[in-house]
Write a protein that holds these residues in place. Structure first.
Motif, PDB file in Angstrom:
ATOM      1  N   THR A  40       0.857  -1.187   0.000  1.00  0.00           N
ATOM      2  CA  THR A  40       0.000   0.000   0.000  1.00  0.00           C
ATOM      3  C   THR A  40       0.885   1.227   0.000  1.00  0.00           C
ATOM      4  N   GLN A  57      -4.501   3.386  -3.428  1.00  0.00           N
ATOM      5  CA  GLN A  57      -3.342   2.648  -3.947  1.00  0.00           C
ATOM      6  C   GLN A  57      -2.978   1.522  -2.992  1.00  0.00           C
ATOM      7  N   LEU A  60      -0.856  -3.505  -4.307  1.00  0.00           N
ATOM      8  CA  LEU A  60       0.149  -3.348  -5.352  1.00  0.00           C
ATOM      9  C   LEU A  60       1.305  -4.328  -5.177  1.00  0.00           C
ATOM     10  N   LEU A  68       5.585   4.289  -7.491  1.00  0.00           N
ATOM     11  CA  LEU A  68       4.529   5.264  -7.240  1.00  0.00           C
ATOM     12  C   LEU A  68       4.892   6.195  -6.081  1.00  0.00           C
TER      13      LEU A  68
END
Length: 85
Positions: A40, A57, A60, A68
């Motif tokens: 996260t 987000q 992931l 990111l």
């Protein structure tokens, strides 16, 4: 990136990001590993998942989350310095 050690109790794992330069206190985002092994990207001031186009987000892969975090922090620093158009 520093090595990752997972906690045995299933608690989220926070990554300490270490670089050769001094830590940048301007950063707003970091990543954490969730109990299911996904990552996260979160806002360090609120603890909440970062939003990109109103999407949390979460879930992931490590490489996605790490990239990111770098991008969101760069944009945040530029916004604070007034250099984003």
């Amino acid at each position: 990136m520093s090595s990752v050690r997972l906690p045995e109790n299933g608690a989220p794992c926070y990554i300490a990001r270490v670089s050769s330069e001094a830590a940048m206190p301007e950063n707003r985002y970091d990543l954490r590993q969730e109990p299911d092994g996904t990552w996260t990207v979160f806002d360090i001031f609120t603890g909440m998942p970062a939003l990109v186009n109103e999407v949390e987000q979460v879930g992931l892969e490590l490489e996605q989350a790490d990239d990111l975090v770098d991008l969101l922090n760069l944009l945040y620093i530029r916004r604070r310095s007034g250099s984003v158009h």
